[in-house]
Design a protein around this motif. Structure first.
Motif, PDB file in Angstrom:
ATOM      1  N   ASN A   1      -6.349   5.980   7.495  1.00  0.00           N
ATOM      2  CA  ASN A   1      -5.273   6.374   8.408  1.00  0.00           C
ATOM      3  C   ASN A   1      -4.973   5.270   9.414  1.00  0.00           C
ATOM      4  OD1 ASN A   1      -4.066   8.884   7.840  1.00  0.00           O
ATOM      5  ND2 ASN A   1      -5.917   9.956   8.473  1.00  0.00           N
ATOM      6  N   THR A   2      -6.003   4.547   9.856  1.00  0.00           N
ATOM      7  CA  THR A   2      -5.780   3.474  10.835  1.00  0.00           C
ATOM      8  C   THR A   2      -5.003   2.301  10.233  1.00  0.00           C
ATOM      9  OG1 THR A   2      -7.861   2.296  10.391  1.00  0.00           O
ATOM     10  CG2 THR A   2      -7.925   4.039  12.071  1.00  0.00           C
ATOM     11  N   MET A   3      -4.951   2.251   8.903  1.00  0.00           N
ATOM     12  CA  MET A   3      -4.285   1.136   8.219  1.00  0.00           C
ATOM     13  C   MET A   3      -2.962   1.513   7.566  1.00  0.00           C
ATOM     14  SD  MET A   3      -7.548  -0.463   6.267  1.00  0.00           S
ATOM     15  CE  MET A   3      -9.105   0.150   6.869  1.00  0.00           C
ATOM     16  N   LEU A   4      -2.788   2.792   7.199  1.00  0.00           N
ATOM     17  CA  LEU A   4      -1.653   3.156   6.352  1.00  0.00           C
ATOM     18  C   LEU A   4      -0.626   4.075   6.993  1.00  0.00           C
ATOM     19  CD1 LEU A   4      -3.525   3.672   2.963  1.00  0.00           C
ATOM     20  CD2 LEU A   4      -2.397   1.618   3.827  1.00  0.00           C
ATOM     21  N   THR A   5      -0.843   4.501   8.239  1.00  0.00           N
ATOM     22  CA  THR A   5       0.150   5.339   8.891  1.00  0.00           C
ATOM     23  C   THR A   5       1.376   4.498   9.245  1.00  0.00           C
ATOM     24  OG1 THR A   5      -0.862   4.952  11.041  1.00  0.00           O
ATOM     25  CG2 THR A   5      -1.568   6.933   9.829  1.00  0.00           C
ATOM     26  N   ASP A   6       2.417   5.155   9.731  1.00  0.00           N
ATOM     27  CA  ASP A   6       3.647   4.441  10.083  1.00  0.00           C
ATOM     28  C   ASP A   6       3.449   3.430  11.211  1.00  0.00           C
ATOM     29  OD1 ASP A   6       5.105   5.688   8.117  1.00  0.00           O
ATOM     30  OD2 ASP A   6       5.836   7.277   9.436  1.00  0.00           O
ATOM     31  N   ALA A   7       2.440   3.662  12.050  1.00  0.00           N
ATOM     32  CA  ALA A   7       2.126   2.716  13.131  1.00  0.00           C
ATOM     33  C   ALA A   7       0.643   2.351  13.037  1.00  0.00           C
ATOM     34  CB  ALA A   7       2.440   3.335  14.483  1.00  0.00           C
ATOM     35  N   PRO A   8       0.292   1.503  12.053  1.00  0.00           N
ATOM     36  CA  PRO A   8      -1.121   1.193  11.838  1.00  0.00           C
ATOM     37  C   PRO A   8      -1.727   0.432  13.012  1.00  0.00           C
ATOM     38  CG  PRO A   8       0.256  -0.243  10.509  1.00  0.00           C
ATOM     39  CD  PRO A   8       1.172   0.751  11.156  1.00  0.00           C
ATOM     40  N   SER A   9      -2.989   0.768  13.309  1.00  0.00           N
ATOM     41  CA  SER A   9      -3.695   0.066  14.383  1.00  0.00           C
ATOM     42  C   SER A   9      -4.613  -1.019  13.822  1.00  0.00           C
ATOM     43  CB  SER A   9      -4.509   1.056  15.221  1.00  0.00           C
ATOM     44  OG  SER A   9      -5.446   1.744  14.411  1.00  0.00           O
ATOM     45  N   ARG A  10      -4.799  -1.022  12.499  1.00  0.00           N
ATOM     46  CA  ARG A  10      -5.630  -2.037  11.833  1.00  0.00           C
ATOM     47  C   ARG A  10      -4.900  -2.529  10.592  1.00  0.00           C
ATOM     48  NH1 ARG A  10     -11.427  -0.127  10.408  1.00  0.00           N
ATOM     49  NH2 ARG A  10     -11.465  -2.306   9.868  1.00  0.00           N
TER      50      ARG A  10
ATOM     51  N   ALA B   1       0.840  -1.199   0.000  1.00  0.00           N
ATOM     52  CA  ALA B   1       0.000   0.000   0.000  1.00  0.00           C
ATOM     53  C   ALA B   1       0.874   1.247   0.000  1.00  0.00           C
ATOM     54  CB  ALA B   1      -0.941  -0.004   1.194  1.00  0.00           C
ATOM     55  N   GLN B   2       1.982   1.208   0.737  1.00  0.00           N
ATOM     56  CA  GLN B   2       2.926   2.334   0.724  1.00  0.00           C
ATOM     57  C   GLN B   2       3.513   2.511  -0.675  1.00  0.00           C
ATOM     58  OE1 GLN B   2       3.236   4.421   3.356  1.00  0.00           O
ATOM     59  NE2 GLN B   2       1.660   3.106   4.217  1.00  0.00           N
ATOM     60  N   GLN B   3       3.781   1.392  -1.338  1.00  0.00           N
ATOM     61  CA  GLN B   3       4.291   1.439  -2.705  1.00  0.00           C
ATOM     62  C   GLN B   3       3.275   2.107  -3.635  1.00  0.00           C
ATOM     63  OE1 GLN B   3       5.827  -2.360  -4.040  1.00  0.00           O
ATOM     64  NE2 GLN B   3       5.803  -1.717  -6.169  1.00  0.00           N
TER      65      GLN B   3
ATOM     66  N   ASN C   1       2.020   6.498  -7.153  1.00  0.00           N
ATOM     67  CA  ASN C   1       0.980   7.379  -7.675  1.00  0.00           C
ATOM     68  C   ASN C   1       1.044   8.782  -7.089  1.00  0.00           C
ATOM     69  OD1 ASN C   1      -0.770   5.507  -9.414  1.00  0.00           O
ATOM     70  ND2 ASN C   1      -0.457   4.338  -7.543  1.00  0.00           N
ATOM     71  N   ALA C   2       2.098   9.057  -6.308  1.00  0.00           N
ATOM     72  CA  ALA C   2       2.306  10.365  -5.678  1.00  0.00           C
ATOM     73  C   ALA C   2       1.054  10.816  -4.926  1.00  0.00           C
ATOM     74  CB  ALA C   2       2.736  11.398  -6.710  1.00  0.00           C
ATOM     75  N   LEU C   3       0.538   9.914  -4.091  1.00  0.00           N
ATOM     76  CA  LEU C   3      -0.682  10.185  -3.336  1.00  0.00           C
ATOM     77  C   LEU C   3      -0.383  10.327  -1.852  1.00  0.00           C
ATOM     78  CD1 LEU C   3      -2.994   7.401  -4.831  1.00  0.00           C
ATOM     79  CD2 LEU C   3      -2.952   9.804  -5.475  1.00  0.00           C
ATOM     80  N   ASP C   4      -1.231  11.083  -1.186  1.00  0.00           N
ATOM     81  CA  ASP C   4      -1.239  11.031   0.271  1.00  0.00           C
ATOM     82  C   ASP C   4      -2.447  10.182   0.658  1.00  0.00           C
ATOM     83  OD1 ASP C   4      -3.455  12.694  -0.103  1.00  0.00           O
ATOM     84  OD2 ASP C   4      -2.440  14.485   0.631  1.00  0.00           O
ATOM     85  N   ILE C   5      -2.590   9.912   1.931  1.00  0.00           N
ATOM     86  CA  ILE C   5      -3.674   9.027   2.373  1.00  0.00           C
ATOM     87  C   ILE C   5      -5.037   9.626   2.046  1.00  0.00           C
ATOM     88  CG2 ILE C   5      -4.768   7.971   4.396  1.00  0.00           C
ATOM     89  CD1 ILE C   5      -1.928   7.546   5.527  1.00  0.00           C
ATOM     90  N   ALA C   6      -5.181  10.945   2.196  1.00  0.00           N
ATOM     91  CA  ALA C   6      -6.466  11.597   1.909  1.00  0.00           C
ATOM     92  C   ALA C   6      -6.865  11.412   0.451  1.00  0.00           C
ATOM     93  CB  ALA C   6      -6.395  13.082   2.251  1.00  0.00           C
TER      94      ALA C   6
ATOM     95  N   MET D   1      -5.764   9.021  -1.621  1.00  0.00           N
ATOM     96  CA  MET D   1      -6.053   7.607  -1.851  1.00  0.00           C
ATOM     97  C   MET D   1      -7.457   7.274  -1.352  1.00  0.00           C
ATOM     98  SD  MET D   1      -4.161   4.097  -0.663  1.00  0.00           S
ATOM     99  CE  MET D   1      -3.063   3.844  -2.062  1.00  0.00           C
ATOM    100  N   ALA D   2      -7.819   7.802  -0.194  1.00  0.00           N
ATOM    101  CA  ALA D   2      -9.154   7.563   0.352  1.00  0.00           C
ATOM    102  C   ALA D   2     -10.220   8.044  -0.622  1.00  0.00           C
ATOM    103  CB  ALA D   2      -9.304   8.256   1.705  1.00  0.00           C
ATOM    104  N   ALA D   3     -10.005   9.213  -1.213  1.00  0.00           N
ATOM    105  CA  ALA D   3     -10.962   9.749  -2.192  1.00  0.00           C
ATOM    106  C   ALA D   3     -11.044   8.851  -3.418  1.00  0.00           C
ATOM    107  CB  ALA D   3     -10.577  11.173  -2.590  1.00  0.00           C
ATOM    108  N   CYS D   4      -9.908   8.353  -3.890  1.00  0.00           N
ATOM    109  CA  CYS D   4      -9.883   7.454  -5.054  1.00  0.00           C
ATOM    110  C   CYS D   4     -10.652   6.157  -4.777  1.00  0.00           C
ATOM    111  CB  CYS D   4      -8.448   7.101  -5.438  1.00  0.00           C
ATOM    112  SG  CYS D   4      -7.494   8.440  -6.141  1.00  0.00           S
ATOM    113  N   LEU D   5     -10.587   5.695  -3.543  1.00  0.00           N
ATOM    114  CA  LEU D   5     -11.213   4.429  -3.173  1.00  0.00           C
ATOM    115  C   LEU D   5     -12.636   4.598  -2.658  1.00  0.00           C
ATOM    116  CD1 LEU D   5      -8.166   2.875  -1.294  1.00  0.00           C
ATOM    117  CD2 LEU D   5      -9.018   2.204  -3.554  1.00  0.00           C
TER     118      LEU D   5
END
Length: 83
Positions: A38-47, A12-14, A19-24, A26-30
């Motif tokens: 954010n709970t899945m893709l941050t540096d310390a994901p909780s999910r 997902a980081q790749q 695609n030169a995206l930030d999480i926001a 990517m969220a809009a694209c999906l």
């Protein structure tokens, strides 16, 4: 060897980088909520990334089914079209 949730996180980081995206964005694209991603893709994901979302990411970003679960061997990929 990485666990499946770690492989999905790295892939997902790749996708974000390729695609030169930030999480926001990517969220809009999906069509997902930014807070959920954010709970899945941050540096310390909780999910971890669930199966349904993994398949949606692959389809949205033109990757073959199961791509998010494939361990990379570290080699160079010449697959320019996600096939």
């Amino acid at each position: 060897m990485m666990k499946n949730h770690d492989v999905r996180w790295h892939k997902a980081q790749q996708l974000l980088d390729e695609n030169a995206l930030d999480i926001a964005t990517m969220a809009a694209c999906l069509g997902e909520e930014e807070a959920r991603l954010n709970t899945m893709l941050t540096d310390a994901p909780s999910r971890s990334i669930p199966d349904k979302l993994a398949r949606q990411m692959e389809q949205t970003f033109s990757k073959p089914g199961g791509w998010l679960d494939q361990h990379d061997d570290g080699g160079i990929s010449f697959d320019l079209f996600g096939e």
